[in-house]
Design a protein around this motif. Structure first.
Motif, PDB file in Angstrom:
ATOM      1  N   GLY A   1     -19.007  62.552  67.503  1.00 22.02           N
ATOM      2  CA  GLY A   1     -19.115  63.667  66.566  1.00 22.02           C
ATOM      3  C   GLY A   1     -17.884  64.556  66.603  1.00 22.02           C
ATOM      4  O   GLY A   1     -17.387  65.002  65.569  1.00 22.02           O
ATOM      5  N   THR A   2     -17.378  64.799  67.797  1.00 17.86           N
ATOM      6  CA  THR A   2     -16.151  65.594  67.933  1.00 17.86           C
ATOM      7  C   THR A   2     -14.961  64.863  67.323  1.00 17.86           C
ATOM      8  O   THR A   2     -14.138  65.465  66.624  1.00 17.86           O
ATOM      9  N   ALA A   3     -14.873  63.561  67.574  1.00 21.97           N
ATOM     10  CA  ALA A   3     -13.765  62.768  67.015  1.00 21.97           C
ATOM     11  C   ALA A   3     -13.767  62.828  65.497  1.00 21.97           C
ATOM     12  O   ALA A   3     -12.715  63.004  64.865  1.00 21.97           O
ATOM     13  N   VAL A   4     -14.943  62.697  64.896  1.00 17.78           N
ATOM     14  CA  VAL A   4     -15.059  62.745  63.433  1.00 17.78           C
ATOM     15  C   VAL A   4     -14.685  64.129  62.911  1.00 17.78           C
ATOM     16  O   VAL A   4     -13.913  64.267  61.958  1.00 17.78           O
TER      17      VAL A   4
ATOM     18  N   VAL B   1     -18.358  64.781  55.184  1.00 16.43           N
ATOM     19  CA  VAL B   1     -17.508  64.226  56.236  1.00 16.43           C
ATOM     20  C   VAL B   1     -17.790  62.737  56.318  1.00 16.43           C
ATOM     21  O   VAL B   1     -18.928  62.300  56.170  1.00 16.43           O
ATOM     22  N   SER B   2     -16.774  61.944  56.547  1.00 19.58           N
ATOM     23  CA  SER B   2     -16.968  60.494  56.583  1.00 19.58           C
ATOM     24  C   SER B   2     -16.673  59.925  57.965  1.00 19.58           C
ATOM     25  O   SER B   2     -15.914  60.502  58.748  1.00 19.58           O
ATOM     26  N   GLY B   3     -17.300  58.781  58.247  1.00 24.37           N
ATOM     27  CA  GLY B   3     -17.040  58.073  59.497  1.00 24.37           C
ATOM     28  C   GLY B   3     -18.042  58.400  60.587  1.00 24.37           C
ATOM     29  O   GLY B   3     -18.740  59.423  60.526  1.00 24.37           O
TER      30      GLY B   3
ATOM     31  N   ALA C   1     -26.977  57.256  64.402  1.00 21.98           N
ATOM     32  CA  ALA C   1     -27.826  57.525  63.246  1.00 21.98           C
ATOM     33  C   ALA C   1     -27.862  59.020  62.941  1.00 21.98           C
ATOM     34  O   ALA C   1     -27.753  59.440  61.780  1.00 21.98           O
ATOM     35  N   VAL C   2     -28.002  59.822  63.978  1.00 22.89           N
ATOM     36  CA  VAL C   2     -28.005  61.276  63.794  1.00 22.89           C
ATOM     37  C   VAL C   2     -26.661  61.734  63.228  1.00 22.89           C
ATOM     38  O   VAL C   2     -26.602  62.540  62.295  1.00 22.89           O
ATOM     39  N   LEU C   3     -25.578  61.209  63.791  1.00 21.44           N
ATOM     40  CA  LEU C   3     -24.245  61.577  63.325  1.00 21.44           C
ATOM     41  C   LEU C   3     -24.040  61.150  61.876  1.00 21.44           C
ATOM     42  O   LEU C   3     -23.476  61.895  61.066  1.00 21.44           O
ATOM     43  N   TRP C   4     -24.515  59.957  61.517  1.00 21.97           N
ATOM     44  CA  TRP C   4     -24.387  59.466  60.151  1.00 21.97           C
ATOM     45  C   TRP C   4     -25.141  60.354  59.171  1.00 21.97           C
ATOM     46  O   TRP C   4     -24.639  60.673  58.079  1.00 21.97           O
ATOM     47  N   VAL C   5     -26.319  60.793  59.533  1.00 19.91           N
ATOM     48  CA  VAL C   5     -27.096  61.700  58.671  1.00 19.91           C
ATOM     49  C   VAL C   5     -26.353  63.018  58.491  1.00 19.91           C
ATOM     50  O   VAL C   5     -26.264  63.556  57.374  1.00 19.91           O
TER      51      VAL C   5
END
Length: 221
Positions: free
Chosen positions: A20-23, A110-112, A99-103
């Motif tokens: 999440g931080t990287a994204v 934000v993508s990725g 999955a949480v990060l994708w949601v």
């Protein structure tokens, strides 16, 4: 069962916070290789390990990484059954975190998902070698600073920061098959086609580190 669930939750947090931080940092910078982005990502993964080590270390040892689990198995610190269940629940945790990060990213422009892939100019061979070498270093640190019950969270977390700083330019740094599997499933494309690198490389590194630790530790193990 408690230790398996602990591994699942720990890996979920690692992926959610680290990836999440990287994204987030990559999306706020025109250059994903900017020093602040690299350092921030490295710290996020390292701090996640520290936090989880002191949260679930007394329950499961806080492997939250199939490569570490393999190293512990080969070092005689756990049974084959436990190792297999640890790896299974680590992957489940990584998928949940992704999955949480994708949601979150899908609903915020934000993508990725922070998936691993060969970085610009890095060949498949170079990426594989990087994952082998840096996983070897990381797992060796883990084997040298832990016992059967609880990990030395600060030392392991700081070593993961160091590994990220050195490796991120080559692969985005995995050294953890579960950490790569979860994000790749949601990101697809190149991340999914190159996923084998981040499974094979860390496992080879773990095998080598277990062998090296047996030589270094001598009669201690």
């Amino acid at each position: 069962m408690k230790k398996y669930i602990a591994e699942m939750l720990g890996t979920m947090v690692l992926v959610l916070m680290g990836c999440g931080t990287a994204v987030s940092l990559s999306c706020t910078s025109a250059d994903p290789n900017l020093a602040a982005t690299v350092i921030g990502t490295a710290l996020a993964f390292g701090l996640s390990v520290v936090a989880m080590a002191y949260t679930i270390g007394g329950v499961s040892g806080c492997h939250i990484n199939p490569a570490i689990t393999l190293g512990c198995l080969l070092s005689g610190r756990m049974s084959g059954k436990d190792a297999g269940m640890y790896m299974l629940f680590q992957v489940i945790g990584a998928i949940l975190g992704s999955a949480v990060l994708w949601v979150l990213t899908s609903n915020s422009g934000v993508s990725g998902t922070g998936a691993n892939a060969c970085q610009e100019g890095v060949s498949v061979t170079g990426a594989l070698l990087a994952e082998i070498v840096f996983t070897f270093v990381f797992v060796l640190v883990v084997l040298g600073t832990t016992d059967d019950k609880k990990g030395a969270g600060l030392a392991i977390g700081l070593s993961l920061v160091l590994v990220h700083l050195a490796c991120i330019r080559y692969t985005g740094t995995s050294v953890n098959p579960a950490r790569s599997i979860g994000p790749a499933l949601f990101q697809g494309g190149e991340a999914l086609s190159q996923l084998w690198i981040f499974i094979v490389g860390p496992f080879i590194g773990a095998v080598l580190s277990a062998g090296a630790w047996k030589i270094v530790a001598g009669g201690k193990e």
